[in-house]
Design a protein around this motif. Structure first.
Motif, PDB file in Angstrom:
ATOM      1  N   ASP A 120       0.822  -1.213   0.000  1.00 55.97           N
ATOM      2  CA  ASP A 120       0.000   0.000   0.000  1.00 55.97           C
ATOM      3  C   ASP A 120       0.856   1.265   0.000  1.00 55.97           C
ATOM      4  N   GLN A 121       1.916   1.273   0.808  1.00 62.61           N
ATOM      5  CA  GLN A 121       2.729   2.474   0.955  1.00 62.61           C
ATOM      6  C   GLN A 121       3.772   2.640  -0.149  1.00 62.61           C
ATOM      7  N   LEU A 122       4.313   1.537  -0.635  1.00 64.23           N
ATOM      8  CA  LEU A 122       5.366   1.569  -1.660  1.00 64.23           C
ATOM      9  C   LEU A 122       4.976   0.628  -2.795  1.00 64.23           C
ATOM     10  N   PRO A 123       4.022   1.029  -3.630  1.00 68.16           N
ATOM     11  CA  PRO A 123       3.470   0.089  -4.608  1.00 68.16           C
ATOM     12  C   PRO A 123       4.432  -0.360  -5.712  1.00 68.16           C
ATOM     13  N   ASP A 124       5.404   0.437  -6.067  1.00 66.97           N
ATOM     14  CA  ASP A 124       6.260   0.101  -7.207  1.00 66.97           C
ATOM     15  C   ASP A 124       7.670  -0.300  -6.803  1.00 66.97           C
ATOM     16  N   VAL A 125       7.794  -1.048  -5.719  1.00 63.26           N
ATOM     17  CA  VAL A 125       9.126  -1.455  -5.278  1.00 63.26           C
ATOM     18  C   VAL A 125       9.279  -2.961  -5.402  1.00 63.26           C
ATOM     19  N   LYS A 126      10.535  -3.365  -5.513  1.00 66.75           N
ATOM     20  CA  LYS A 126      10.855  -4.793  -5.522  1.00 66.75           C
ATOM     21  C   LYS A 126      11.463  -5.119  -4.164  1.00 66.75           C
ATOM     22  N   ILE A 127      10.749  -5.916  -3.372  1.00 63.28           N
ATOM     23  CA  ILE A 127      11.242  -6.302  -2.047  1.00 63.28           C
ATOM     24  C   ILE A 127      12.362  -7.314  -2.228  1.00 63.28           C
ATOM     25  N   GLU A 128      13.540  -6.950  -1.744  1.00 67.89           N
ATOM     26  CA  GLU A 128      14.690  -7.854  -1.793  1.00 67.89           C
ATOM     27  C   GLU A 128      14.706  -8.767  -0.575  1.00 67.89           C
ATOM     28  N   ARG A 129      14.360  -8.167   0.600  1.00 65.57           N
ATOM     29  CA  ARG A 129      14.368  -8.951   1.836  1.00 65.57           C
ATOM     30  C   ARG A 129      13.484  -8.248   2.868  1.00 65.57           C
ATOM     31  N   LEU A 130      12.705  -9.027   3.566  1.00 59.12           N
ATOM     32  CA  LEU A 130      11.894  -8.529   4.675  1.00 59.12           C
ATOM     33  C   LEU A 130      12.111  -9.488   5.834  1.00 59.12           C
ATOM     34  N   LEU A 131      12.718  -8.987   6.906  1.00 57.66           N
ATOM     35  CA  LEU A 131      12.948  -9.872   8.038  1.00 57.66           C
ATOM     36  C   LEU A 131      12.767  -9.141   9.348  1.00 57.66           C
ATOM     37  N   PRO A 132      12.346  -9.880  10.372  1.00 58.29           N
ATOM     38  CA  PRO A 132      12.178  -9.262  11.682  1.00 58.29           C
ATOM     39  C   PRO A 132      13.541  -9.045  12.330  1.00 58.29           C
ATOM     40  N   GLY A 133      13.604  -8.014  13.149  1.00 56.71           N
ATOM     41  CA  GLY A 133      14.845  -7.713  13.850  1.00 56.71           C
ATOM     42  C   GLY A 133      14.592  -6.664  14.905  1.00 56.71           C
ATOM     43  N   VAL A 134      15.640  -5.925  15.209  1.00 60.96           N
ATOM     44  CA  VAL A 134      15.549  -4.836  16.178  1.00 60.96           C
ATOM     45  C   VAL A 134      16.229  -3.628  15.569  1.00 60.96           C
ATOM     46  N   TYR A 135      15.578  -2.471  15.711  1.00 61.66           N
ATOM     47  CA  TYR A 135      16.135  -1.220  15.196  1.00 61.66           C
ATOM     48  C   TYR A 135      15.992  -0.157  16.275  1.00 61.66           C
ATOM     49  N   ASN A 136      17.105   0.391  16.717  1.00 59.85           N
ATOM     50  CA  ASN A 136      17.132   1.404  17.775  1.00 59.85           C
ATOM     51  C   ASN A 136      16.334   0.974  19.012  1.00 59.85           C
ATOM     52  N   GLY A 137      16.491  -0.282  19.381  1.00 55.13           N
ATOM     53  CA  GLY A 137      15.852  -0.789  20.582  1.00 55.13           C
ATOM     54  C   GLY A 137      14.398  -1.187  20.419  1.00 55.13           C
ATOM     55  N   GLU A 138      13.836  -1.067  19.221  1.00 49.19           N
ATOM     56  CA  GLU A 138      12.439  -1.447  18.978  1.00 49.19           C
ATOM     57  C   GLU A 138      12.389  -2.725  18.154  1.00 49.19           C
ATOM     58  N   TYR A 139      11.476  -3.606  18.502  1.00 48.92           N
ATOM     59  CA  TYR A 139      11.259  -4.812  17.712  1.00 48.92           C
ATOM     60  C   TYR A 139      10.587  -4.379  16.423  1.00 48.92           C
ATOM     61  N   ALA A 140      11.182  -4.783  15.312  1.00 47.42           N
ATOM     62  CA  ALA A 140      10.786  -4.187  14.039  1.00 47.42           C
ATOM     63  C   ALA A 140      10.893  -5.166  12.881  1.00 47.42           C
ATOM     64  N   TRP A 141      10.318  -4.746  11.762  1.00 49.10           N
ATOM     65  CA  TRP A 141      10.509  -5.406  10.479  1.00 49.10           C
ATOM     66  C   TRP A 141      11.505  -4.573   9.693  1.00 49.10           C
ATOM     67  N   GLN A 142      12.495  -5.232   9.149  1.00 48.44           N
ATOM     68  CA  GLN A 142      13.535  -4.568   8.360  1.00 48.44           C
ATOM     69  C   GLN A 142      13.249  -4.860   6.883  1.00 48.44           C
ATOM     70  N   LEU A 143      12.988  -3.805   6.130  1.00 51.30           N
ATOM     71  CA  LEU A 143      12.687  -3.939   4.704  1.00 51.30           C
ATOM     72  C   LEU A 143      13.877  -3.457   3.891  1.00 51.30           C
ATOM     73  N   PHE A 144      14.373  -4.300   3.015  1.00 50.55           N
ATOM     74  CA  PHE A 144      15.422  -3.943   2.069  1.00 50.55           C
ATOM     75  C   PHE A 144      14.778  -4.056   0.697  1.00 50.55           C
ATOM     76  N   TYR A 145      14.741  -2.950  -0.040  1.00 47.87           N
ATOM     77  CA  TYR A 145      14.037  -2.965  -1.319  1.00 47.87           C
ATOM     78  C   TYR A 145      14.764  -2.149  -2.380  1.00 47.87           C
ATOM     79  N   LYS A 146      14.324  -2.337  -3.609  1.00 52.85           N
ATOM     80  CA  LYS A 146      14.897  -1.645  -4.754  1.00 52.85           C
ATOM     81  C   LYS A 146      13.804  -0.845  -5.440  1.00 52.85           C
ATOM     82  N   LYS A 147      14.131   0.406  -5.748  1.00 52.76           N
ATOM     83  CA  LYS A 147      13.203   1.271  -6.470  1.00 52.76           C
ATOM     84  C   LYS A 147      14.009   2.161  -7.401  1.00 52.76           C
ATOM     85  N   ASP A 148      13.634   2.163  -8.656  1.00 47.97           N
ATOM     86  CA  ASP A 148      14.287   2.993  -9.675  1.00 47.97           C
ATOM     87  C   ASP A 148      15.802   2.792  -9.696  1.00 47.97           C
ATOM     88  N   GLY A 149      16.244   1.559  -9.571  1.00 51.00           N
ATOM     89  CA  GLY A 149      17.663   1.249  -9.660  1.00 51.00           C
ATOM     90  C   GLY A 149      18.469   1.524  -8.406  1.00 51.00           C
TER      91      GLY A 149
END
Length: 173
Positions: A120-149
């Motif tokens: 919904d938020q990033l409709p034209d992206v290619k998700i390379e990796r989505l994995l759970p982790g921790v970011y700045n002390g918060e339990y989070a989902w880490q999204l690595f994606y490609k958009k426009d090269g």
């Protein structure tokens, strides 16, 4: 003539089998530490969080203080859980009361829900990796994606799927 050919075929086959055996042993040697870490994380999740069935185990590293194995599975009651187990740089469980966190998946954002939010938020992206982790002390989902090269990292709270910060754009090569 047939004996010589047969001899070379057997010799060639033996060499190929020895090479395959050597490669498999090398792979096992290289992966041994990773497999040991995963097994230790599973054991801690079983004993301290009550995880009885592990369906997914993923390693997340953002910085030296945020090295986690995140396990997804079920407890004895059949409730889906996600368990974060923190590790040190040396590959050992960090230990302590705050170094293992378990949450029912129903009280957070599942991977499927997260993929929907991203679509919904990033409709034209290619998700390379989505994995759970921790970011700045918060339990989070880490999204690595490609958009426009270009490649980007974005983080989303596990609790509600909301974005954490603006994310990062990686430089082009």
């Amino acid at each position: 003539m047939k004996k010589k050919r047969r001899k070379w075929i057997w010799l060639g086959l033996t060499v190929v089998l020895l090479l395959l055996f050597g490669l498999s042993q090398f792979y096992a040697y290289i992966m041994k530490d990773q497999w040991n870490e995963r097994n230790e994380a599973k054991e801690l999740a079983r004993t301290r969080a009550g995880l009885t069935e592990v369906t997914k185990a993923q390693k997340s590293v953002w910085n030296e203080n945020e090295i986690y194995w995140v396990l997804t599975g079920k407890n004895e009651a059949g409730i889906d859980l996600m368990v974060w187990v923190r590790f040190t740089l040396e590959g050992k469980p960090a230990g302590g009361d705050n170094d293992l966190y378990a949450e029912e998946l129903s009280k957070g954002t599942s991977e499927e829900k997260m993929r929907g939010i991203i679509a919904d938020q990033l409709p034209d992206v290619k998700i390379e990796r989505l994995l759970p982790g921790v970011y700045n002390g918060e339990y989070a989902w880490q999204l690595f994606y490609k958009k426009d090269g270009r490649f980007y990292y974005n983080f989303y709270r596990f609790k509600d799927g909301s974005a954490i910060g603006e994310g990062y754009s990686l430089p082009n090569r």
